[in-house]
Design an enzyme around this catalytic site. Sequence first.
Site, short mmCIF file in Angstrom:
data_model
loop_
_atom_site.label_atom_id
_atom_site.label_comp_id
_atom_site.label_asym_id
_atom_site.label_seq_id
_atom_site.Cartn_x
_atom_site.Cartn_y
_atom_site.Cartn_z
N ARG A 261 36.90 54.31 42.26
CA ARG A 261 36.25 53.37 41.34
C ARG A 261 34.76 53.65 41.28
O ARG A 261 34.12 53.85 42.32
CB ARG A 261 36.48 51.94 41.81
CG ARG A 261 37.96 51.60 41.85
CD ARG A 261 38.22 50.15 42.12
NE ARG A 261 39.66 49.93 42.18
CZ ARG A 261 40.23 48.76 42.46
NH1 ARG A 261 39.47 47.71 42.71
NH2 ARG A 261 41.54 48.64 42.48
N ARG A 276 32.91 48.12 49.79
CA ARG A 276 32.88 48.55 48.39
C ARG A 276 32.59 50.04 48.33
O ARG A 276 31.46 50.48 48.46
CB ARG A 276 31.81 47.75 47.63
CG ARG A 276 31.90 47.84 46.12
CD ARG A 276 30.91 46.93 45.44
NE ARG A 276 31.20 45.53 45.72
CZ ARG A 276 32.03 44.79 44.99
NH1 ARG A 276 32.63 45.30 43.95
NH2 ARG A 276 32.24 43.51 45.29
N GLU A 348 38.38 39.27 50.17
CA GLU A 348 39.62 39.68 49.48
C GLU A 348 40.16 40.97 50.08
O GLU A 348 39.45 41.96 50.21
CB GLU A 348 39.33 39.90 48.00
CG GLU A 348 40.54 40.42 47.24
CD GLU A 348 40.18 41.00 45.87
OE1 GLU A 348 39.16 40.57 45.31
OE2 GLU A 348 40.90 41.87 45.40
N SER A 351 45.21 41.40 46.20
CA SER A 351 45.18 40.64 44.96
C SER A 351 46.56 40.82 44.33
O SER A 351 46.97 41.94 44.08
CB SER A 351 44.08 41.21 44.06
OG SER A 351 43.85 40.37 42.96
N ARG A 389 39.66 47.85 53.94
CA ARG A 389 39.29 46.48 54.27
C ARG A 389 40.13 45.95 55.44
O ARG A 389 39.67 45.06 56.18
CB ARG A 389 39.43 45.57 53.04
CG ARG A 389 38.35 45.88 52.00
CD ARG A 389 38.34 44.89 50.87
NE ARG A 389 37.28 45.25 49.91
CZ ARG A 389 36.94 44.50 48.88
NH1 ARG A 389 37.58 43.37 48.62
NH2 ARG A 389 35.96 44.88 48.07
#
Length: 427
Positions: A261, A276, A348, A351, A389
């Site tokens: 990403r 991130r 998070e 999801s 994560r």
Amino acid sequence: MLDIKFVKQHIKMVQAKLDQRGQKIDLGPFTELDQKRRDILMELETLRFVRNTVSKEIGEKKQNKEDASDIISKAAEVSVKIKTLEEELVGTEENLRNFLMTIPNIPHESVVYGKGADDNPVIRTWGEKPLFPFPPKPHWEIGENLNILDFARAAKITGARFTLYRGMGALLERALINFMLDLHTTEHGYTEMLPPFMVNVNSMTGTGQLPKFADDLFKVEKTDYFLIPTAEVPITNIHREEILNEKDMPIYYTAYTPCFRSEAGSYGKDTRGLIRQHQFNKVEMVKFTTPETSYDELEKLTLNAEEVLKRLNIHYRTVSLCTGDLGFSSAKTYDVEAWLPGQKTYREISSCSNFEDFQARRASIRFRRSNGKVEFVHTLNGSGLAVGRTVVAVLENYQQPNGDAAIPEALKPYMKGIDRITAKGLA
RNA sequence: GGAGAGAUGGCUGAGUGGCCGAAAGCGAUCGCCUGCUAAGCGAUUGUACGCCCAUUAAAGGUGUACCGCGGGUUCGAAUCCCGCUCUCUCCGCCA
């Protein structure tokens, strides 16, 4: 993409639902374009009918060796008109489709109204915040002290927002991947897939990343391929332009892939640590279901994701995204948020979304009912889990007073049986 | 990278300009037959969009488009021409 007929019939309700998302979306052009399209189509089909009739006549005359030159010239005229109208139709349909492609999904009725992340209701929590007899450190400190995460060298090799895992750190990442895949395949009924990590434009359009979110993607130069931002893209597109059998559903797939990403527009956010990254690993779960079961399947999917944290004995909470926080393609989303004691926050880690038929319509994924009728499937997906994560969650929740990181019981078989990670190797 | 062959409905496979949305076979569905199964017999068996009818819809009627994708020739294209994509075979290279 929304259903043209549905939008047409319920234009007010759709507009009201979209307004809840908090972005300005005006459906005005839709009605106009749709009317224009139908007008052109009607005229065009009439002319085509004329052409077909006349052409047939010409064929018959020629067979009887009669002269047909007069009607041939007439037919030629009609063909010219048809060509013009066809071009108009293509243009209008393209405009209509492009417009619809930028309209997000309609939130499910159970999704609460809200402006942003602060309005997301907590659905449930599991476990408790662990108590530390010392100030718990953030994972980047733990990881660097243990010499298992190397951000500086990753920056040298590539750049910011990449990580080099070393030794037991690399093993921990790999162990988590295998642990998650084994759990989902042997206990939750998913079939493991290993897809391509680059996909074409059609696949990206099918799941909703394109045309709107090109800035978030990495494109491979000299090709029309993109690096996948999630396994959702290749896995959902497995059945693009297919008609599945009702008896084969629901279909459950799970896949490990790296995810790429660009994180455009996130400068300054989460710059430290693994949270991130431009590249991270994820185990994804994807489901294809009938419309009547998709919300039950969403509940199960979310529990499948939560199960990973339960087995690792990590405290978490599950929130339901409100209308203002919902993703573009989603009708309803649960976020599973792991507790990170080093950062004193929930973060998070999964999801889980039901897209209903939004992706299926874009990607043309349908199924045939036992009575023969063809309908769009519902697609769902959820992280099970974001691996990087999860490493963060393990390191922060299992850190020891001396700086070591303990290994969760469930992970030991995947970690060569060791109890904890201790510092070693060259710094 | 070089040379060649191909792409047709759920599958196999015919079709070289109008009678082809497409033969035949297989599969599937329904019905008949049968103590059950198998076999046999009969019927049905693509998708999308528009219009009419109806209006909650479905069914029905009718039209249009679709034979890998995109363009061209022609009154008319699955069929002829051009470009692209993909698949297969052979040679070379390669983890």
